[in-house]
Design a protein around this motif. Structure first.
Motif, PDB file in Angstrom:
ATOM      1  N   PRO A 175       0.824  -1.218   0.000  1.00 46.78           N
ATOM      2  CA  PRO A 175       0.000   0.000   0.000  1.00 46.78           C
ATOM      3  C   PRO A 175       0.852   1.260   0.000  1.00 46.78           C
ATOM      4  O   PRO A 175       0.885   2.011   0.973  1.00 46.78           O
ATOM      5  CB  PRO A 175      -0.833  -0.130   1.282  1.00 46.78           C
ATOM      6  CG  PRO A 175      -0.048  -1.036   2.160  1.00 46.78           C
ATOM      7  CD  PRO A 175       0.794  -1.913   1.286  1.00 46.78           C
ATOM      8  N   LEU A 176       1.509   1.476  -1.100  1.00 49.24           N
ATOM      9  CA  LEU A 176       2.404   2.639  -1.208  1.00 49.24           C
ATOM     10  C   LEU A 176       1.714   3.800  -1.903  1.00 49.24           C
ATOM     11  O   LEU A 176       2.316   4.868  -2.064  1.00 49.24           O
ATOM     12  CB  LEU A 176       3.674   2.245  -1.974  1.00 49.24           C
ATOM     13  CG  LEU A 176       4.486   1.138  -1.298  1.00 49.24           C
ATOM     14  CD1 LEU A 176       5.560   0.602  -2.224  1.00 49.24           C
ATOM     15  CD2 LEU A 176       5.104   1.658  -0.012  1.00 49.24           C
ATOM     16  N   HIS A 178      -2.105   5.929  -1.902  1.00 43.31           N
ATOM     17  CA  HIS A 178      -3.251   6.087  -1.019  1.00 43.31           C
ATOM     18  C   HIS A 178      -3.996   7.341  -1.440  1.00 43.31           C
ATOM     19  O   HIS A 178      -3.399   8.262  -2.006  1.00 43.31           O
ATOM     20  CB  HIS A 178      -2.764   6.239   0.430  1.00 43.31           C
ATOM     21  CG  HIS A 178      -3.794   5.822   1.442  1.00 43.31           C
ATOM     22  ND1 HIS A 178      -4.816   6.652   1.821  1.00 43.31           N
ATOM     23  CD2 HIS A 178      -3.945   4.664   2.138  1.00 43.31           C
ATOM     24  CE1 HIS A 178      -5.571   6.014   2.719  1.00 43.31           C
ATOM     25  NE2 HIS A 178      -5.069   4.805   2.928  1.00 43.31           N
ATOM     26  N   THR A 180      -5.233  10.860  -0.702  1.00 49.35           N
ATOM     27  CA  THR A 180      -4.855  11.892   0.257  1.00 49.35           C
ATOM     28  C   THR A 180      -5.807  13.063   0.094  1.00 49.35           C
ATOM     29  O   THR A 180      -6.540  13.156  -0.894  1.00 49.35           O
ATOM     30  CB  THR A 180      -3.413  12.396   0.031  1.00 49.35           C
ATOM     31  OG1 THR A 180      -3.333  12.942  -1.278  1.00 49.35           O
ATOM     32  CG2 THR A 180      -2.402  11.279   0.188  1.00 49.35           C
ATOM     33  N   ALA A 189      -1.867   9.602  -4.081  1.00 48.64           N
ATOM     34  CA  ALA A 189      -0.497  10.059  -3.893  1.00 48.64           C
ATOM     35  C   ALA A 189       0.337   8.976  -3.237  1.00 48.64           C
ATOM     36  O   ALA A 189      -0.178   8.081  -2.568  1.00 48.64           O
ATOM     37  CB  ALA A 189      -0.472  11.315  -3.042  1.00 48.64           C
ATOM     38  N   THR A 190       1.626   9.104  -3.439  1.00 48.14           N
ATOM     39  CA  THR A 190       2.574   8.298  -2.685  1.00 48.14           C
ATOM     40  C   THR A 190       3.070   9.182  -1.554  1.00 48.14           C
ATOM     41  O   THR A 190       2.833  10.389  -1.561  1.00 48.14           O
ATOM     42  CB  THR A 190       3.792   7.902  -3.528  1.00 48.14           C
ATOM     43  OG1 THR A 190       4.480   9.098  -3.894  1.00 48.14           O
ATOM     44  CG2 THR A 190       3.380   7.163  -4.782  1.00 48.14           C
ATOM     45  N   PHE A 191       3.762   8.616  -0.617  1.00 48.23           N
ATOM     46  CA  PHE A 191       4.448   9.438   0.370  1.00 48.23           C
ATOM     47  C   PHE A 191       5.601  10.119  -0.366  1.00 48.23           C
ATOM     48  O   PHE A 191       6.195   9.525  -1.267  1.00 48.23           O
ATOM     49  CB  PHE A 191       4.970   8.550   1.494  1.00 48.23           C
ATOM     50  CG  PHE A 191       5.369   9.299   2.717  1.00 48.23           C
ATOM     51  CD1 PHE A 191       4.403   9.855   3.537  1.00 48.23           C
ATOM     52  CD2 PHE A 191       6.708   9.455   3.054  1.00 48.23           C
ATOM     53  CE1 PHE A 191       4.759  10.554   4.674  1.00 48.23           C
ATOM     54  CE2 PHE A 191       7.069  10.145   4.192  1.00 48.23           C
ATOM     55  CZ  PHE A 191       6.092  10.703   5.008  1.00 48.23           C
ATOM     56  N   ASP A 194       8.854   8.323  -1.690  1.00 49.85           N
ATOM     57  CA  ASP A 194       8.679   6.896  -1.414  1.00 49.85           C
ATOM     58  C   ASP A 194       7.800   6.345  -2.533  1.00 49.85           C
ATOM     59  O   ASP A 194       6.604   6.164  -2.374  1.00 49.85           O
ATOM     60  CB  ASP A 194       8.004   6.726  -0.043  1.00 49.85           C
ATOM     61  CG  ASP A 194       7.963   5.268   0.401  1.00 49.85           C
ATOM     62  OD1 ASP A 194       8.624   4.438  -0.258  1.00 49.85           O
ATOM     63  OD2 ASP A 194       7.271   4.970   1.387  1.00 49.85           O
TER      64      ASP A 194
ATOM     65  N   GLU B  42       7.685  14.931   7.771  1.00 57.59           N
ATOM     66  CA  GLU B  42       7.693  13.648   7.068  1.00 57.59           C
ATOM     67  C   GLU B  42       8.380  12.575   7.900  1.00 57.59           C
ATOM     68  O   GLU B  42       7.943  11.426   7.942  1.00 57.59           O
ATOM     69  CB  GLU B  42       8.403  13.792   5.709  1.00 57.59           C
ATOM     70  CG  GLU B  42       7.525  14.464   4.688  1.00 57.59           C
ATOM     71  CD  GLU B  42       8.251  14.714   3.379  1.00 57.59           C
ATOM     72  OE1 GLU B  42       9.264  14.044   3.102  1.00 57.59           O
ATOM     73  OE2 GLU B  42       7.799  15.596   2.623  1.00 57.59           O
ATOM     74  N   MET B  45       5.973  11.233  10.342  1.00 58.97           N
ATOM     75  CA  MET B  45       4.992  10.321   9.741  1.00 58.97           C
ATOM     76  C   MET B  45       5.625   8.970   9.440  1.00 58.97           C
ATOM     77  O   MET B  45       4.995   7.915   9.622  1.00 58.97           O
ATOM     78  CB  MET B  45       4.383  10.947   8.486  1.00 58.97           C
ATOM     79  CG  MET B  45       3.394  12.062   8.825  1.00 58.97           C
ATOM     80  SD  MET B  45       2.400  12.572   7.414  1.00 58.97           S
ATOM     81  CE  MET B  45       3.426  13.839   6.705  1.00 58.97           C
ATOM     82  N   GLU B  46       6.870   9.003   8.994  1.00 55.20           N
ATOM     83  CA  GLU B  46       7.545   7.725   8.737  1.00 55.20           C
ATOM     84  C   GLU B  46       7.723   6.934  10.030  1.00 55.20           C
ATOM     85  O   GLU B  46       7.545   5.723  10.059  1.00 55.20           O
ATOM     86  CB  GLU B  46       8.898   7.966   8.062  1.00 55.20           C
ATOM     87  CG  GLU B  46       8.742   8.159   6.580  1.00 55.20           C
ATOM     88  CD  GLU B  46      10.029   8.588   5.879  1.00 55.20           C
ATOM     89  OE1 GLU B  46      11.045   8.842   6.567  1.00 55.20           O
ATOM     90  OE2 GLU B  46      10.001   8.686   4.646  1.00 55.20           O
ATOM     91  N   PRO B  56       4.159   4.632   5.103  1.00 61.66           N
ATOM     92  CA  PRO B  56       4.058   6.089   5.245  1.00 61.66           C
ATOM     93  C   PRO B  56       2.918   6.657   4.398  1.00 61.66           C
ATOM     94  O   PRO B  56       2.256   7.615   4.808  1.00 61.66           O
ATOM     95  CB  PRO B  56       5.414   6.591   4.755  1.00 61.66           C
ATOM     96  CG  PRO B  56       6.347   5.456   4.971  1.00 61.66           C
ATOM     97  CD  PRO B  56       5.537   4.211   4.776  1.00 61.66           C
ATOM     98  N   ALA B  57       2.669   6.056   3.236  1.00 56.29           N
ATOM     99  CA  ALA B  57       1.586   6.552   2.386  1.00 56.29           C
ATOM    100  C   ALA B  57       0.248   6.440   3.108  1.00 56.29           C
ATOM    101  O   ALA B  57      -0.618   7.312   2.983  1.00 56.29           O
ATOM    102  CB  ALA B  57       1.552   5.783   1.069  1.00 56.29           C
ATOM    103  N   LEU B  60       0.069   9.201   5.626  1.00 51.39           N
ATOM    104  CA  LEU B  60      -0.231  10.454   4.926  1.00 51.39           C
ATOM    105  C   LEU B  60      -1.700  10.519   4.540  1.00 51.39           C
ATOM    106  O   LEU B  60      -2.343  11.571   4.660  1.00 51.39           O
ATOM    107  CB  LEU B  60       0.660  10.577   3.680  1.00 51.39           C
ATOM    108  CG  LEU B  60       0.379  11.767   2.776  1.00 51.39           C
ATOM    109  CD1 LEU B  60       0.715  13.072   3.486  1.00 51.39           C
ATOM    110  CD2 LEU B  60       1.178  11.659   1.474  1.00 51.39           C
ATOM    111  N   ARG B  71       0.699  19.820   7.571  1.00 47.52           N
ATOM    112  CA  ARG B  71       1.861  19.185   6.969  1.00 47.52           C
ATOM    113  C   ARG B  71       2.869  20.180   6.438  1.00 47.52           C
ATOM    114  O   ARG B  71       3.770  19.848   5.679  1.00 47.52           O
ATOM    115  CB  ARG B  71       1.407  18.184   5.899  1.00 47.52           C
ATOM    116  CG  ARG B  71       0.820  16.913   6.550  1.00 47.52           C
ATOM    117  CD  ARG B  71       0.116  16.026   5.587  1.00 47.52           C
ATOM    118  NE  ARG B  71      -1.025  16.708   4.992  1.00 47.52           N
ATOM    119  CZ  ARG B  71      -1.148  16.903   3.694  1.00 47.52           C
ATOM    120  NH1 ARG B  71      -0.239  16.452   2.861  1.00 47.52           N
ATOM    121  NH2 ARG B  71      -2.204  17.550   3.231  1.00 47.52           N
TER     122      ARG B  71
END
Ligand code: SF4
Ligand code: SF4
Ligand code: FES
Ligand code: FES
Lengths: 904, 205
Positions: A175-176, A178, A180, A189-191, A194, B42, B45-46, B56-57, B60, B71
């Motif tokens: 789950p990279l 999500h 947002t 978006a991704t983090f 990442d 960030e 959050m990580e 992390p996603a 977020l 943020r």
């Protein structure tokens, strides 16, 4: 195996005025589709859980309280339910939903990759309002943004259907990406920093119902209506996912997954999806090469084939039959593999033939063990024992299937592995053990023996409970290339001894390695899963002759070559210098062979030593069949022409035979298949007609079950059963042979539609009472090998595993994948990491020293490692694990010390 | 700044222990991280992702759903001036304009000294006391322009410290749940904790 059909209750409901039967619990949208009524939808995907995000599937549903608009993807059919997909209310809802979805949609179809195959476009035309009342400015975003190296996101086009994000979490387990933000600002978006670096990211592009997600390798390459497609089978690994190969103007432009139930459920891994680039790699060989004045130079086919035949003839004259060896063949189609087996074993008379490069399992084990299918391994509620490499890295879509079985279907995995793997988080029990102890751990689990020291006793106890049942499915492969194949083979023998009914799925990775082994490209076997001695009479009657005795495997061949006992070495799509897990032996072998003939798509390290390189046609350039790890035969299709004058491997084999004064007796792929079906026992009954039938999409697991051979003549069938039932096996594990999955096929007389060529071949067998069709090989456990000596106090036992992206041919020649290969790094247990002093005083690198050689690599601490081991992946950029390995050693112990001063 | 400090990590562990599943602790932990740094970095959050076992996603995704999680860096005081209908009718817009002048920043901006972030917001549910505002979510009712200036002066001078903590601090009194009443981690249904995990952890120590 339970053959009782699944108990499904049915429910009758009314759909647009007609009574329709559906399965209990089925969703309205699915039941309607099966009844021929299409309900438009975006977020619903048959292979994922419904979420009801998009509202496009809203229809009138009356569950007894009067009609109401409800999402048909969220509602299960119920008795007496009345569904109307054509009501005024439904139409109005569809109109409204589409108008709403298009409020912020940029409608840039003319420059959108999806245009022409876009559900949003299609459904707007079919069900939409035709115009919008929205005159305000639309939302704007930078477009597109890369969410991973190969997947681009255009947020303006996104309709927030949640398919990509659901896929990432539910199916891939990565789950990279999500949702947002919120409301109209919601976006995928991704983090930051990442990326969506999932091995399965490409699937999101395929399932995105709009052009929001696009694949970089395909962006702006073609419009859907310019593409021509053929169904085929991915051969980037041995899972054999069904794909559609899509081409335009003689270029492969993309692969899309095709949904087949028994294998890939429409998913592909990114390696399989994007390595189409290697088909048209800049460095593809378009013409043969011949060594002239010490260097390889372009040559005509006539010269090159003449030279190759000359080398073979010289070898036969000076060294005799045993002085020729053939390594490789896993890249080939079944038909080509058979042609090469016939050339090597029937014409050249050598049994020094091996499709594996010392990185697999002995053919006798792969071919002889009772078999399980992917569905068996992933059976709901089942228990599976993994004695295998990291499936996520080596057989990615098998990992997806197994992950699904665990997460959604209550399957339980007991994993034996020296390292944590992709499946470890889903394993009910994951046992860490050191290489060399595999069989001992299996015995401890199944036969109550003592577990080796260091293996967690609680985990052993838990695993014992899980494995207590009689039915056992095992995935068998090499979890470490630094442990010889004897380890897993002994483990398999231990399993069979304790659970005679156990079945196995082979986890060999290479493309069509199972097909190559099935068709005889291994020492000691003949096409159709027959042992050399069992098939001697039968094949002599068909081929004229077969080798006198079992030959050498790749390690043996290379050792013999190093000793000067091999005159001519044929590399059949093999690059032992890069792939054989003993770099030193590979080098000595290649240097020791008097002449080397390479048949390949590319130049590589090994064929730099070749005297002749014959340019072969590769994937998507040839028709034929391939066999996956289950033994499932499915078709691969030609869609493009090979570069230059490159030729199919079987044509090269036939040409060489011709130049040696022999005739392989085949003129086409169809001829080859007809001959295989006739001659190779495991393939009996799998006629060309069958392969061309609609059922062929799923492929056919060979040998076909007896009842699937309707044309069989009764007496023939009985005779077939007769000699098959008495396999003449003397090994202790003969009970295992009675397992139906492994039962030899019924003998079949094919219909009258076979090609003339095949009939010629068959003449002898058909007219006279020739030799009986031989029985299929079955696994015989050898004497258990010596357990390797314990490591001394200063050494660690090396684990050499694999990553999906490495420096292998396909990845290296696919620009979109090549730089995804992670650099080599050695994993150490946190204890050893600290003891060696990594991270102290600027030390980041270590020197790994084995009896064979040494490498310097960065080191990281890894909690998932068995105590006393160190793990290094094979063939990654930066270090060559093969230099540490000795093919003859059962395990590899290494010393590791820090390298002062860090960087190199 | 960034990942949770030692003390906050200890607090985080305590919070995690209250919930049957670590993921349930995500919102309280986000508040904790925001309390530490004034906003959500960030790195924080990580760190939370590691603590609750998600990516992390996913952190977020949750954090960005809620307006209260910032943020980007914000001032020590975040001032929300209501401009929704009830307030607007009695001078909410003018109050915002005045605030812009006083603080010298636009709606959404942060003063150069890092003291104030000004935001015009939708109804904050104090319509009977319009026009109203919040400073770090503490209300001021029927605010005149002079009262606004006074509030700013008081905040700058630290005279309001007792009532209005800096941004990120939700409450001065922290909820404590005695350990024996914490739900504690439970292993998800149908799964047992892999035994090697405990083994690997004891090995690592
Ligand atoms: S990017 Fe595509 S798949 Fe993902 S939510 Fe948006 S429309 Fe759906
Ligand atoms: S899992 Fe294997 S067969 Fe399937 S797409 Fe990937 S490489 Fe191809
Ligand atoms: S398909 Fe049913 S709501 Fe999207
Ligand atoms: S409108 Fe301002 S508080 Fe409700």
């Amino acid at each position: 195996m339970s053959d009782t059909p699944p108990q499904t209750e049915t429910v009758t409901f009314t759909l647009n005025g007609k009574a329709v039967e559906a399965e209990k619990g089925e969703l309205v949208i699915k039941a309607a589709e099966r009844a021929g009524v299409y309900i438009p939808h975006f977020c619903y995907h048959p292979r994922m859980k419904p979420v009801g995000m998009c509202r496009m599937c809203i229809v009138d549903i009356d569950s007894g309280r009067g009609p109401a608009l409800q999402p048909s993807c969220m509602i299960e059919v119920a008795p007496d339910m009345v569904v109307n997909t054509e009501s005024e209310g439904t139409k109005k809802a569809q109109d409204g939903v589409l108008e709403f979805l298009l409020l912020n949609h940029p409608l840039d179809c003319p420059v959108c990759d999806k245009g022409g195959e876009c559900p949003l476009q299609d459904q707007t035309i079919a069900y939409g309002p035709g115009e919008s009342r929205f005159v305000e400015e639309k939302r704007h975003h930078a477009k597109p943004i890369a969410i991973s190296q190969n997947v681009y996101l255009d947020r303006e086009r996104c309709i927030l259907c949640d398919r990509c994000t659901r896929f990432a979490k539910e199916v891939a387990g990565d789950p990279l990406i999500h949702f947002t933000e919120r409301g109209s600002s919601t976006e995928i978006a991704t983090f930051p920093d990442d990326p969506f670096s999932s091995y399965f990211s490409g699937n999101t592009v395929q399932i995105c119902p709009v052009g929001a997600l696009t694949a970089r390798p395909y962006r702006f390459k073609a419009r859907p209506w310019d593409l021509v497609e053929n169904e085929s089978t991915c051969t980037s690994c041995s899972v054999g996912c069904r794909v559609s190969v899509q081409t335009s103007r003689d270029r492969v432009l993309r692969y899309q997954g095709v949904d087949v139930d028994p294998v890939n459920w429409s998913w592909l891994c990114d390696k399989g999806r994007f390595d189409f680039e290697a088909v048209h790699g800049d460095e593809r060989l378009g013409a043969p090469l011949l060594r002239r004045d010490g260097a390889l130079a372009d040559a005509s086919w006539n010269e090159a084939l003449g030279a190759a035949a000359g080398h073979l003839r010289t070898a036969l004259e000076t060294g005799g039959r045993g002085s020729i060896a053939v390594i490789g063949g896993a890249r080939l189609t079944n038909e080509s593999a058979y042609a090469w087996a016939k050339l090597a074993k029937g014409v050249l008379g050598t049994d020094h033939v091996d499709a594996q490069l010392g990185d697999g399992l002995p053919a006798a084990a792969v071919l002889g063990l009772p078999r399980a299918t992917v569905d068996d391994v992933c059976a709901p509620g089942g228990t599976v024992l993994l004695v295998a490499p990291d499936l996520k890295e080596e057989l990615p879509v098998l990992y997806l299937r197994l992950r699904h079985a665990v997460v959604s279907d209550g399957a339980r995995v007991v994993e034996l592995s020296p390292t944590a793997t992709g499946i470890t988080p889903h394993a009910a029990v994951s046992l860490r053990h050191r290489p060399g102890e595999t069989a001992a751990v299996v015995r401890a689990l199944l036969a109550g023996g003592e577990a080796p020291a260091g293996v967690d006793p609680d985990a052993v106890a838990a695993a014992r409970d899980l494995l207590a049942g009689d039915d056992l499915t095992v995935v068998l492969g090499r979890s470490s290339l630094a442990e010889s194949a004897a380890g897993p083979v002994a483990a398999a023998a231990a399993v069979l001894e304790a659970r005679p009914g156990a079945r196995f799925l082979s986890a060999l990775r290479r493309a069509n390695v199972h097909g190559a082994l099935d068709l005889g490209l291994a020492p000691g076997v003949l096409p159709g899963r027959v042992a050399l001695d069992d098939g001697r009479d039968w094949f002599t009657s068909h081929w004229g002759s077969v080798p006198a005795a079992a030959g050498l495997d790749t390690a043996g061949i290379l050792a013999a070559a190093a000793d000067g006992r091999i005159e001519t070495l044929v590399l059949l799509g093999a690059d032992p210098l890069a792939d054989f897990p003993d770099a030193d032996l590979a080098r000595r072998g290649l240097e020791g062979a008097r002449s080397v003939i390479s048949v390949d798509l590319y130049r590589n390290a090994s064929n730099e030593h070749a005297d002749v390189v014959l340019a072969a046609a590769g994937y998507a350039e040839v028709d034929g069949t391939t066999t996956n790890l289950e033994g499932r035969v499915s078709r691969v299709s030609q869609r493009v022409n090979p570069p230059g004058t490159a030729r199919a491997d079987w044509i090269i084999a036939a040409e060489l035979a011709f130049r040696l004064g022999e005739d392989l007796g085949v003129e086409s792929v169809a001829d080859l298949w007809a001959e295989i079906e006739q001659v190779a026992p495991a393939f009996a009954g799998l006629t060309a007609d069958r392969l061309a039938s609609a059922a062929a999409t799923d492929g056919f697991v060979v040998p076909l079950p007896a009842e699937a051979a309707p044309e069989a003549e009764p007496d023939e069938a009985a005779e077939g059963d007769g000699d098959a039932g008495e396999p003449g096996v003397t090994q202790p594990t003969a009970e295992a042979v009675s397992e139906p999955a492994d039962a030899p096929a019924t003998e079949i007389v094919a219909g009258a539609d076979e090609d003339a060529a095949a009939d010629d071949v068959e003449d002898a067998a058909a007219d006279e009472p020739g030799p009986d069709r031989p029985a299929l090989l079955s696994f015989a456990a050898g004497a258990p090998g010596e357990a390797p000596a314990a490591t001394d106090a200063y050494s660690l036992r090396l684990v050499v595993n694999r990553r999906l992206y490495d420096r292998g041919t396909l990845v290296a020649h696919s620009p979109s994948l090549a730089d995804l290969a992670p650099p080599a790094v050695v994993h150490l247990t946190p204890k050893d990491h600290d003891r060696i002093g990594v991270g102290v005083a600027g030390v980041t690198e270590v020197r790994i020293r084995s009896a064979r050689g040494d490498v310097i690599v960065p080191a990281v601490a890894d909690k998932g490692l068995a105590p006393g081991t160190a793990a290094l992946a094979f063939r990654q950029p930066g270090a060559d694990a093969a230099t540490l390995l000795d093919a003859a050693a059962p395990v590899t112990d290494v010393r590791i010390e820090s390298v002062e001063g860090g960087g190199s | 700044m960034a990942r949770l400090s030692r003390d906050n990590l200890a607090l985080a562990q305590e919070i995690l222990a209250r919930y049957p599943r670590p993921k349930s602790a995500l919102i309280p932990l986000l508040h904790l991280a925001q309390e530490q740094d004034g906003w959500l970095t960030e790195d924080a959050m990580e760190h939370l992702a590691e603590l609750v076992g998600v990516t992390p996603a996913e952190v977020l995704g949750t954090a960005s759903f809620y307006e209260m999680f910032k943020r980007r860096p914000v001032g020590t005081y975040v001032i929300n001036v209501c401009t929704d209908i009830a307030c607007s009718l009695v001078g909410g817009d003018e109050l915002l304009e005045h605030a812009e002048e006083t603080l010298g920043v636009r709606d959404g901006g942060t003063t150069a000294d890092g003291m104030f972030t000004l935001q015009g917001v939708q109804c904050i549910a104090a319509c009977t006391e319009a026009p109203c505002l919040q400073a770090n979510y503490r209300y001021a009712h029927r605010v005149s322009h002079d009262e606004f200036d006074q509030l700013v002066d008081d905040l700058r001078a630290g005279r309001k410290d007792a009532e209005i903590p800096r941004h990120g601090v939700l409450a001065r009194v922290r909820q404590t749940i005695p350990a024996e009443r914490a739900a504690g981690a439970i292993v998800p249904e149908g799964q047992s904790e892999p035994a090697w995990l405990a083994a690997a952890e004891s090995d690592a120590s």
